[in-house]
Design a protein around this motif. Structure first.
Motif, PDB file in Angstrom:
ATOM      1  N   ASN A  13      -9.779  -4.078  15.142  1.00  0.00           N
ATOM      2  CA  ASN A  13     -10.480  -5.105  14.377  1.00  0.00           C
ATOM      3  C   ASN A  13     -11.997  -4.972  14.553  1.00  0.00           C
ATOM      4  OD1 ASN A  13     -10.724  -7.440  12.738  1.00  0.00           O
ATOM      5  ND2 ASN A  13     -10.960  -8.696  14.583  1.00  0.00           N
TER       6      ASN A  13
ATOM      7  N   THR B 180     -14.644  -4.016  11.480  1.00  0.00           N
ATOM      8  CA  THR B 180     -15.685  -4.938  11.036  1.00  0.00           C
ATOM      9  C   THR B 180     -17.094  -4.457  11.351  1.00  0.00           C
ATOM     10  OG1 THR B 180     -15.461  -6.227  13.055  1.00  0.00           O
ATOM     11  CG2 THR B 180     -14.211  -6.973  11.132  1.00  0.00           C
ATOM     12  N   HIS B 181     -17.223  -3.505  12.272  1.00  0.00           N
ATOM     13  CA  HIS B 181     -18.572  -3.077  12.691  1.00  0.00           C
ATOM     14  C   HIS B 181     -18.909  -1.636  12.362  1.00  0.00           C
ATOM     15  CE1 HIS B 181     -17.969  -6.721  15.084  1.00  0.00           C
ATOM     16  NE2 HIS B 181     -19.284  -6.841  14.992  1.00  0.00           N
TER      17      HIS B 181
END
Length: 141
Positions: free
Chosen positions: A135, A139-140
């Motif tokens: 995750n 997201t990064h």
């Protein structure tokens, strides 16, 4: 008992650590604490530390040395917290080098503070949670 390290080897290692190519603003000292005793031993007190005005994290190592006893009374600190090592207060020269490199090189506390991304990433990776890592990466990155 004869130590596996000479004063010259210890001083050269400390000098090379302090004056490496990365200019980490590391200082070092090695001075006589007592002259030759009846058994011919000379005691030294030494330390390695970073310049607190140049780094966000203050680190230091202190120790005593003699050519018969080797390194003893070894202590290390990061931001006023003492770091305990498996070898205790009497490391071999190899353990001394590993501890010094772990504090002053691998962590790179002296040269740059961790960014918020790096701090969060290391915390997520430290959990070992596969889904949290995936995750975070999704997201990064």
């Amino acid at each position: 008992m004869k130590s596996n390290i000479t004063l010259q080897q210890l001083a050269e290692y400390m000098r090379n650590l302090a004056y490496d190519d990365f200019s980490r603003k590391i200082r070092w000292s090695l001075g006589v604490i007592h002259p030759k005793t009846n058994d011919g031993d000379v005691g030294f007190s030494g330390g390695i530390w970073n310049d607190p005005q140049e780094a966000t994290t203050y680190m230091s190592i202190s120790f005593c040395f003699s050519e018969t006893r080797g390194i003893y009374n070894f202590k290390s600190w990061v931001n006023k917290s003492e770091i305990r090592w498996v070898f205790g207060e009497t490391p071999t020269f190899d353990e001394f080098k590993q501890a010094s490199e772990k504090i002053f090189i691998e962590q790179e506390f002296c040269t740059k503070p961790m960014s918020p991304y790096d701090r969060t990433s290391s915390k997520v990776n430290a959990t070992g949670n596969k889904w949290a890592k995936e995750n975070f990466d999704a997201t990064h990155n």
